[in-house]
Design a protein around this motif. Structure first.
Motif, PDB file in Angstrom:
ATOM      1  N   LEU A  56     -71.733  45.694   9.673  1.00 14.89           N
ATOM      2  CA  LEU A  56     -70.492  45.247   9.036  1.00 14.89           C
ATOM      3  C   LEU A  56     -69.336  45.193  10.029  1.00 14.89           C
ATOM      4  CD1 LEU A  56     -70.715  47.201   5.671  1.00 14.89           C
ATOM      5  CD2 LEU A  56     -70.957  44.729   5.995  1.00 14.89           C
ATOM      6  N   GLU A  57     -69.228  46.208  10.872  1.00 14.27           N
ATOM      7  CA  GLU A  57     -68.169  46.214  11.896  1.00 14.27           C
ATOM      8  C   GLU A  57     -68.349  45.033  12.849  1.00 14.27           C
ATOM      9  OE1 GLU A  57     -65.470  47.858  12.286  1.00 14.27           O
ATOM     10  OE2 GLU A  57     -65.693  49.634  11.063  1.00 14.27           O
ATOM     11  N   GLU A  88     -69.830  42.109  12.262  1.00 11.30           N
ATOM     12  CA  GLU A  88     -69.498  40.853  11.587  1.00 11.30           C
ATOM     13  C   GLU A  88     -67.986  40.711  11.369  1.00 11.30           C
ATOM     14  OE1 GLU A  88     -71.554  38.350  11.107  1.00 11.30           O
ATOM     15  OE2 GLU A  88     -73.172  39.539  11.982  1.00 11.30           O
ATOM     16  N   TYR A  89     -67.344  41.799  11.010  1.00 12.93           N
ATOM     17  CA  TYR A  89     -65.894  41.770  10.789  1.00 12.93           C
ATOM     18  C   TYR A  89     -65.158  41.423  12.086  1.00 12.93           C
ATOM     19  CZ  TYR A  89     -61.214  43.296   9.526  1.00 12.93           C
ATOM     20  OH  TYR A  89     -59.864  43.339   9.298  1.00 12.93           O
ATOM     21  N   GLN A  98     -65.772  37.792  13.148  1.00 16.72           N
ATOM     22  CA  GLN A  98     -64.973  36.872  12.343  1.00 16.72           C
ATOM     23  C   GLN A  98     -63.511  36.857  12.814  1.00 16.72           C
ATOM     24  OE1 GLN A  98     -64.166  37.982   8.251  1.00 16.72           O
ATOM     25  NE2 GLN A  98     -64.428  35.855   7.608  1.00 16.72           N
ATOM     26  N   ALA A  99     -62.983  38.034  13.125  1.00 19.45           N
ATOM     27  CA  ALA A  99     -61.591  38.119  13.584  1.00 19.45           C
ATOM     28  C   ALA A  99     -61.400  37.355  14.892  1.00 19.45           C
ATOM     29  CB  ALA A  99     -61.189  39.589  13.757  1.00 19.45           C
ATOM     30  N   ASP A 140     -61.387  49.958   8.938  1.00 19.62           N
ATOM     31  CA  ASP A 140     -60.572  50.176  10.133  1.00 19.62           C
ATOM     32  C   ASP A 140     -60.733  51.620  10.604  1.00 19.62           C
ATOM     33  OD1 ASP A 140     -58.784  49.823  12.172  1.00 19.62           O
ATOM     34  OD2 ASP A 140     -57.011  49.988  10.909  1.00 19.62           O
ATOM     35  N   LYS A 197     -60.798  42.269  -1.188  1.00 18.49           N
ATOM     36  CA  LYS A 197     -61.217  42.452   0.198  1.00 18.49           C
ATOM     37  C   LYS A 197     -60.932  43.880   0.630  1.00 18.49           C
ATOM     38  CE  LYS A 197     -60.850  37.861   2.124  1.00 18.49           C
ATOM     39  NZ  LYS A 197     -60.309  37.064   3.209  1.00 18.49           N
ATOM     40  N   LYS A 231     -60.721  46.268   3.976  1.00 15.76           N
ATOM     41  CA  LYS A 231     -60.651  46.270   5.443  1.00 15.76           C
ATOM     42  C   LYS A 231     -61.225  47.579   5.966  1.00 15.76           C
ATOM     43  CE  LYS A 231     -57.698  45.881   9.407  1.00 15.76           C
ATOM     44  NZ  LYS A 231     -56.451  46.219   9.977  1.00 15.76           N
TER      45      LYS A 231
END
Length: 66
Positions: A29-30, A32-33, A36-37, A8, A4, A6
């Motif tokens: 991508l940001e 979706e990330y 999800q968080a 950031d 994985k 990350k």
């Protein structure tokens, strides 16, 4: 087995990337990330999507690109 990664970025890095031509794939991508968080914190998918879209609005970015 995939490791994985990350993603950031702090706000200064995000501002710089936006100025030099931020790739639309990274916005997605940001989005979706972050979505999800928020879902892991208990928000429903729709609520998380709306909240994340305030900062990472992939659809808007694509419209502005044209």
């Amino acid at each position: 087995m995939m490791k994985k990664i990350k993603i950031d970025f702090d706000n200064k890095q995000m501002d710089l990337l936006n100025k030099i031509g931020f790739p639309y794939d990274i916005i997605l991508l940001e989005h979706e990330y972050a979505e999800q968080a928020l879902m892991k914190q208990g928000l429903g998918q729709y609520e998380a999507h709306v909240k994340v879209s305030e900062k990472y609005d992939y659809g808007k970015a694509l419209k502005e690109r044209k």
